[in-house]
Write a protein that holds these residues in place. Structure first.
Motif, short mmCIF file in Angstrom:
data_model
loop_
_atom_site.label_atom_id
_atom_site.label_comp_id
_atom_site.label_asym_id
_atom_site.label_seq_id
_atom_site.Cartn_x
_atom_site.Cartn_y
_atom_site.Cartn_z
N THR A 84 54.95 13.58 70.12
CA THR A 84 53.63 12.62 70.06
C THR A 84 52.36 13.44 70.27
OG1 THR A 84 54.75 10.82 71.30
CG2 THR A 84 52.52 10.95 71.45
N ALA A 85 51.40 13.31 69.46
CA ALA A 85 50.18 14.02 69.45
C ALA A 85 48.85 12.87 69.18
CB ALA A 85 50.02 14.90 68.26
N SER A 86 47.72 13.32 70.21
CA SER A 86 46.48 12.76 69.91
C SER A 86 45.57 13.64 69.30
CB SER A 86 45.93 12.03 71.08
OG SER A 86 46.00 12.72 72.12
N ALA A 87 45.80 14.94 69.54
CA ALA A 87 44.92 15.86 69.13
C ALA A 87 45.08 16.45 67.54
CB ALA A 87 44.96 17.12 70.00
N VAL A 88 44.85 15.54 66.49
CA VAL A 88 44.84 15.35 65.29
C VAL A 88 43.42 15.26 64.48
CG1 VAL A 88 45.91 14.38 63.03
CG2 VAL A 88 47.13 14.51 65.08
N MET A 147 37.99 15.89 78.64
CA MET A 147 38.46 15.41 77.57
C MET A 147 39.23 14.19 77.26
SD MET A 147 37.48 17.57 75.65
CE MET A 147 38.31 17.12 73.80
N ALA A 148 39.59 13.39 78.52
CA ALA A 148 40.16 12.08 78.64
C ALA A 148 39.29 11.25 78.10
CB ALA A 148 40.74 11.93 80.26
N ARG A 149 37.98 11.42 78.13
CA ARG A 149 37.03 10.49 77.54
C ARG A 149 36.71 10.31 76.06
NH1 ARG A 149 33.95 8.30 81.98
NH2 ARG A 149 35.41 8.21 83.65
N LEU A 150 37.61 11.40 75.48
CA LEU A 150 37.54 11.63 73.99
C LEU A 150 38.63 10.66 73.39
CD1 LEU A 150 36.36 12.79 71.53
CD2 LEU A 150 37.67 14.76 71.65
N GLY A 151 38.43 9.29 72.79
CA GLY A 151 39.57 8.68 72.30
C GLY A 151 40.20 9.14 70.95
N ALA A 152 41.53 8.81 70.93
CA ALA A 152 42.02 9.42 69.74
C ALA A 152 43.22 8.46 69.10
CB ALA A 152 42.69 10.96 69.83
N GLY A 162 50.69 2.17 55.11
CA GLY A 162 51.18 0.92 55.55
C GLY A 162 50.46 -0.19 55.69
N GLY A 163 50.91 -1.29 56.18
CA GLY A 163 50.05 -2.43 56.45
C GLY A 163 48.88 -2.20 57.42
N ALA A 164 47.66 -3.30 56.98
CA ALA A 164 46.72 -3.14 57.64
C ALA A 164 46.80 -3.88 59.24
CB ALA A 164 45.48 -3.71 57.05
N VAL A 165 47.02 -3.09 60.13
CA VAL A 165 47.59 -3.75 61.41
C VAL A 165 46.71 -2.98 62.57
CG1 VAL A 165 49.78 -4.28 60.70
CG2 VAL A 165 49.43 -2.08 61.73
N PRO A 166 46.54 -3.68 63.53
CA PRO A 166 45.82 -2.96 64.77
C PRO A 166 46.43 -1.59 65.21
CG PRO A 166 46.44 -5.35 65.37
CD PRO A 166 47.17 -5.03 64.23
N ALA A 167 45.42 -0.81 65.46
CA ALA A 167 45.98 0.79 65.82
C ALA A 167 46.23 0.89 67.22
CB ALA A 167 44.83 1.44 65.33
N LEU A 168 46.83 1.93 67.65
CA LEU A 168 47.17 2.30 69.00
C LEU A 168 46.18 3.55 69.17
CD1 LEU A 168 48.60 1.94 71.67
CD2 LEU A 168 50.52 3.69 70.65
N VAL A 169 45.32 3.65 70.28
CA VAL A 169 44.58 4.87 70.81
C VAL A 169 44.85 5.26 72.07
CG1 VAL A 169 42.83 4.33 68.81
CG2 VAL A 169 42.67 3.41 71.23
N TYR A 170 44.45 6.34 72.29
CA TYR A 170 44.67 6.89 73.85
C TYR A 170 43.28 7.34 74.25
CZ TYR A 170 47.28 9.06 77.50
OH TYR A 170 47.70 9.28 78.94
N PHE A 171 42.73 6.76 75.48
CA PHE A 171 41.50 7.12 75.81
C PHE A 171 41.65 6.84 77.34
CE2 PHE A 171 37.52 5.05 77.47
CZ PHE A 171 36.61 6.20 77.18
N ASN A 172 41.02 7.69 77.97
CA ASN A 172 40.91 7.65 79.64
C ASN A 172 42.30 7.77 80.30
OD1 ASN A 172 39.28 8.00 81.79
ND2 ASN A 172 38.70 5.83 82.09
N ARG A 173 43.22 8.37 79.70
CA ARG A 173 44.62 8.37 80.15
C ARG A 173 45.39 7.24 80.15
NH1 ARG A 173 44.30 13.64 81.50
NH2 ARG A 173 42.57 14.41 82.77
N ALA A 174 45.17 6.35 79.19
CA ALA A 174 45.82 5.08 78.71
C ALA A 174 45.83 4.57 77.41
CB ALA A 174 45.24 3.95 79.73
N TYR A 175 46.77 3.85 77.20
CA TYR A 175 46.68 3.37 75.69
C TYR A 175 45.96 2.12 75.57
CZ TYR A 175 51.15 5.69 74.93
OH TYR A 175 52.02 6.78 74.70
#
Length: 153
Positions: free
Chosen positions: A23-27, A1-6, A131-144
């Protein structure tokens, strides 16, 4: 599941006076009609008891510049300390809404399904704040990771 970016989110409940969040990434989007999302929360989490059927819930999608908020809401801080960062308001349900979020989905928890080690919270969307159109934060492979800004097509 670490290879499933969110996308990285801060999920809140309660009120501005008595807030709770994590904090959640499973949404995930469930359905458009009625507009419904799901959030997975570890059953052993110390904030789990605050998330009940019928309670408000807001999913705040974080920008790449808000990694510190993700760490804050995932760490050992008490609830009021977590909310000391950022600017908070409310929408339809009264759940805390992060004013600086890329988007906020203000929901009423419709049902909770217990699956293994997690609670799956289903929320019917009552209001949306973009909100504003700004770069997003994702979590993938156990890192931001920081996604670049992209114009909608």
């Amino acid at each position: 599941m670490a290879r499933l970016g969110a996308a990285v989110t801060v999920v809140t409940t309660g009120t501005l006076e008595n807030p709770t969040g994590f904090t959640a990434s499973a949404v995930c989007s469930v359905t458009d009609d009625p507009p419904t999302i799901l959030v997975c929360l570890k059953r052993a989490s110390r904030v789990r008891s605050a998330f009940q059927e019928g309670a408000p819930m807001c999913v705040n999608v974080l920008a790449s510049s808000q990694q510190h908020l993700s760490d804050r809401f995932a760490g050992p801080l008490e609830n009021l300390e977590r909310f000391a960062a950022g600017h908070w308001t409310t929408l339809a349900t009264g759940a805390p809404v992060l004013e600086e979020a890329i988007s906020s989905l203000d929901c009423q928890i419709d049902r909770i399904v217990e699956v293994g080690t997690h609670s799956v919270l289903f929320g019917q969307v009552r209001a949306v704040r973009l909100g504003g159109a700004v770069p997003a934060l994702v979590y993938f492979n156990r890192a931001y990771h920081h996604l670049p800004h992209a114009e909608p097509s």
